[in-house]
Design a protein around this motif. Structure first.
Motif, PDB file in Angstrom:
ATOM      1  N   ASN A   4       0.856  -1.176   0.000  1.00 41.87           N
ATOM      2  CA  ASN A   4       0.000   0.000   0.000  1.00 41.87           C
ATOM      3  C   ASN A   4       0.899   1.235   0.000  1.00 41.87           C
ATOM      4  OD1 ASN A   4      -1.763   2.081   0.377  1.00 41.87           O
ATOM      5  ND2 ASN A   4      -2.753   1.218   2.157  1.00 41.87           N
ATOM      6  N   TYR A   5       0.909   1.943  -1.120  1.00 44.23           N
ATOM      7  CA  TYR A   5       1.787   3.083  -1.311  1.00 44.23           C
ATOM      8  C   TYR A   5       1.102   4.421  -1.068  1.00 44.23           C
ATOM      9  CZ  TYR A   5       4.757  -0.264  -3.808  1.00 44.23           C
ATOM     10  OH  TYR A   5       5.544  -1.322  -4.151  1.00 44.23           O
ATOM     11  N   SER A   6      -0.142   4.418  -0.663  1.00 44.26           N
ATOM     12  CA  SER A   6      -0.946   5.639  -0.653  1.00 44.26           C
ATOM     13  C   SER A   6      -0.337   6.808   0.110  1.00 44.26           C
ATOM     14  CB  SER A   6      -2.355   5.351  -0.131  1.00 44.26           C
ATOM     15  OG  SER A   6      -2.299   4.897   1.202  1.00 44.26           O
ATOM     16  N   ALA A   7       0.376   6.584   1.186  1.00 39.92           N
ATOM     17  CA  ALA A   7       0.920   7.690   1.981  1.00 39.92           C
ATOM     18  C   ALA A   7       2.415   7.874   1.770  1.00 39.92           C
ATOM     19  CB  ALA A   7       0.630   7.451   3.457  1.00 39.92           C
ATOM     20  N   ARG A  13       8.132   4.875  -2.205  1.00 42.80           N
ATOM     21  CA  ARG A  13       7.521   3.796  -2.989  1.00 42.80           C
ATOM     22  C   ARG A  13       8.587   2.968  -3.693  1.00 42.80           C
ATOM     23  NH1 ARG A  13       1.988   5.336  -5.924  1.00 42.80           N
ATOM     24  NH2 ARG A  13       1.019   6.573  -4.296  1.00 42.80           N
ATOM     25  N   LEU A  14       9.517   3.660  -4.352  1.00 42.29           N
ATOM     26  CA  LEU A  14      10.569   2.961  -5.091  1.00 42.29           C
ATOM     27  C   LEU A  14      11.443   2.137  -4.154  1.00 42.29           C
ATOM     28  CD1 LEU A  14      11.495   5.773  -7.605  1.00 42.29           C
ATOM     29  CD2 LEU A  14      10.289   3.634  -8.126  1.00 42.29           C
ATOM     30  N   ALA A  42       5.457   0.620  -9.213  1.00 39.10           N
ATOM     31  CA  ALA A  42       5.117   1.243  -7.924  1.00 39.10           C
ATOM     32  C   ALA A  42       3.845   2.089  -8.045  1.00 39.10           C
ATOM     33  CB  ALA A  42       6.280   2.109  -7.446  1.00 39.10           C
ATOM     34  N   GLY A  43       3.067   1.860  -9.128  1.00 40.64           N
ATOM     35  CA  GLY A  43       1.799   2.557  -9.298  1.00 40.64           C
ATOM     36  C   GLY A  43       1.939   3.998  -9.749  1.00 40.64           C
ATOM     37  N   SER A  58      -4.631   2.627  -9.587  1.00 40.46           N
ATOM     38  CA  SER A  58      -3.574   1.715  -9.144  1.00 40.46           C
ATOM     39  C   SER A  58      -3.692   1.452  -7.652  1.00 40.46           C
ATOM     40  CB  SER A  58      -2.194   2.307  -9.451  1.00 40.46           C
ATOM     41  OG  SER A  58      -1.945   3.429  -8.637  1.00 40.46           O
ATOM     42  N   VAL A  59      -3.132   0.332  -7.235  1.00 37.57           N
ATOM     43  CA  VAL A  59      -3.107   0.004  -5.802  1.00 37.57           C
ATOM     44  C   VAL A  59      -2.202   0.989  -5.131  1.00 37.57           C
ATOM     45  CG1 VAL A  59      -2.445  -1.711  -4.106  1.00 37.57           C
ATOM     46  CG2 VAL A  59      -3.531  -2.430  -6.228  1.00 37.57           C
ATOM     47  N   GLY A  60      -2.698   1.590  -4.083  1.00 37.68           N
ATOM     48  CA  GLY A  60      -1.873   2.553  -3.356  1.00 37.68           C
ATOM     49  C   GLY A  60      -2.336   3.895  -3.628  1.00 37.68           C
TER      50      GLY A  60
END
Length: 60
Positions: A4-7, A13-14, A42-43, A58-60
């Motif tokens: 989960n990359y949202s924050a 992310r990378l 990474a979305g 995308s996810v995240g």
């Protein structure tokens, strides 16, 4: 990858995806297709102005 990359920032992310070195090499090449191939994992994607943006849906 179910991360989960949202924050997270682009670099976070990378890093979390283990893609920092691959991204640095792609960025040094200057090839947008190569850069986007890494970022998509990474979305993210890079737009025509060179800004990295989250891919819609995308996810995240």
């Amino acid at each position: 990858m179910a991360e989960n990359y949202s924050a997270m920032t682009v670099n976070e992310r990378l890093f979390a995806a283990g893609l920092l070195d691959e991204y640095d090499l792609a960025k040094a090449s200057g090839e947008r297709d190569r850069i986007n191939a890494v970022l998509r994992q990474a979305g993210l994607q890079q737009d025509a102005k060179g800004m990295n943006r989250q891919i819609k849906g995308s996810v995240g």
